[in-house]
Design an enzyme around this catalytic site. Structure first.
Site, PDB file in Angstrom:
ATOM      1  CG  ASP A  88      -0.589  47.401 -20.608  1.00 53.63           C
ATOM      2  OD1 ASP A  88       0.098  47.534 -19.583  1.00 53.63           O
ATOM      3  OD2 ASP A  88      -0.810  46.302 -21.158  1.00 53.63           O
ATOM      4  CG  ASP A 147       3.877  44.661 -15.370  1.00 53.40           C
ATOM      5  OD1 ASP A 147       3.852  43.871 -14.407  1.00 53.40           O
ATOM      6  OD2 ASP A 147       4.422  44.371 -16.458  1.00 53.40           O
TER       7      ASP A 147
END
Length: 368
Positions: A88, A147
């Protein structure tokens, strides 16, 4: 739309000043529930969205109080530049320092982005031909989530702005592997592809946050649309824009898409319409469609722009937009983080605000 967008940024400036007063010095805002602000530490995947939102508000309002808070929060998350525990880092460091560098051209911010990109690249697994999302999660061996497409932007930008050529190679390889394994015939995306880390074989196609392994989790479709549109911008490889256009067709033509274009949390939840919406998915889709409109023509282009405009108008209305000094200081209501996890259901979320602000900026910059 010009007046609407201007008023939205002015309102966001006031609303975030209210939010600023309640955020602890050592935490980042994530959500608001039952009258309480929910915060996370800097290693949480959303730590970059608050400073990124502040920078976008500052860019439009030039409010020095907003900039001061943005700079303070950047210093707080700078240690993340060497974070390597999950995928992330793009969300954490490019949504924050990327906007800061774009606006200020401060060379320190650029160096932090380059270091962050190198850290992210350490998660690339050559045998998988992909960036490993999580080291260990539930029953997954080598999980890669849709994602992850969003984090490729930092790798691409870094490679094209003084970083290693290897960073672009990693991003392109990951994007190509994802096209190969993540999509169904209708161009909807699985949430998680579980790989054998040693051989690269696909073990399972699953979900973690969606309704079912076979369903189309709304925010995941938004990540896919945004990711391939962005990859086309940074490579000019036509297969990426074609992928994005096909994903857009799936989203925009889906029979469960509501009239106001704010999707239900999963396109395939059998209890629709009696299920939560996801304003965060809508904001991501709107921002992506506005960029995809830059690379499309004719009726297709206009359809993307018109739909994005409709989403912006919906999110700006009373149903989804909070009143001043309410909603904990967040801009939008009615987002859904992980319904199967009983997490963040029908609440404000910091990344919904971020992509809403980005959609406003993109509409202003490209279509006014």
């Amino acid at each position: 739309m010009s007046k609407l967008i201007q008023s939205e940024f002015e309102w966001a400036d006031k609303q975030y000043k209210y939010l600023m007063k309640t955020v602890p010095e050592d935490k980042m805002p994530q959500s608001f529930k039952d009258g309480k602000l929910i915060t996370k530490d800097i290693s949480w995947w959303c730590s970059g969205f608050y400073p990124g939102s502040l920078w976008m508000i500052y860019e439009q309002t030039k409010d020095p109080e907003i900039r001061k808070e943005a700079e303070k929060r950047l210093k707080m998350i700078e240690p993340n530049k060497t974070f390597t525990r999950d995928h992330d880092l793009g969300f954490m460091m490019f949504c924050s320092f990327g906007n800061a560098y774009r606006i200020t051209k401060n060379p320190e911010y650029k160096n932090i982005i380059l270091t962050s990109a190198e850290s992210l690249s350490t998660r690339f697994r050559p045998n998988m031909q992909a960036i490993l999302s999580w080291d260990k999660m539930a029953d997954f061996k080598g999980p890669v989530i849709i994602d992850n497409m969003m984090n490729l932007e930092m790798l691409m930008w870094a490679s094209q702005n003084g970083g290693s050529k290897k960073l672009e190679e990693v991003a392109v390889t990951h994007a190509n592997t994802t096209i190969k394994n993540h999509f169904r015939r209708d161009f909807s995306s699985y949430h998680v592809i579980d790989y054998d880390v040693n051989t690269g074989d696909v073990l399972n196609k699953k979900t973690f946050q969606g309704y079912a392994d076979s369903s189309a989790w709304a925010r995941g479709q938004g990540w896919a649309l945004y990711g391939y549109t962005m990859m086309y911008r940074l490579t000019k490889d036509k297969k990426y824009v074609m992928q994005a256009q096909n994903i857009a067709k799936f989203i925009l033509n889906h029979p469960s898409m509501p009239e106001d274009k704010i999707p239900y949390w999963d396109f395939d939840d059998p209890k629709i319409p009696n299920v939560p919406r996801d304003a965060s998915a809508a904001a991501i889709i709107a921002s992506a469609l506005l960029e995809l409109g830059q690379y499309s023509n004719g009726e297709e282009k206009q359809h993307y722009i018109d739909t994005a405009k409709q989403i912006i108008v919906s999110l700006s209305g009373e149903k989804y937009q909070a009143k001043l000094n309410e909603n904990g200081g967040f801009l939008l209501m009615h987002s859904t983080g992980g319904l199967p996890l009983n997490s963040e259901i029908d609440v404000p979320l910091i990344y919904a605000d971020y992509y809403f602000l980005e959609a406003l900026k993109r509409y202003k910059d490209w279509y006014l």
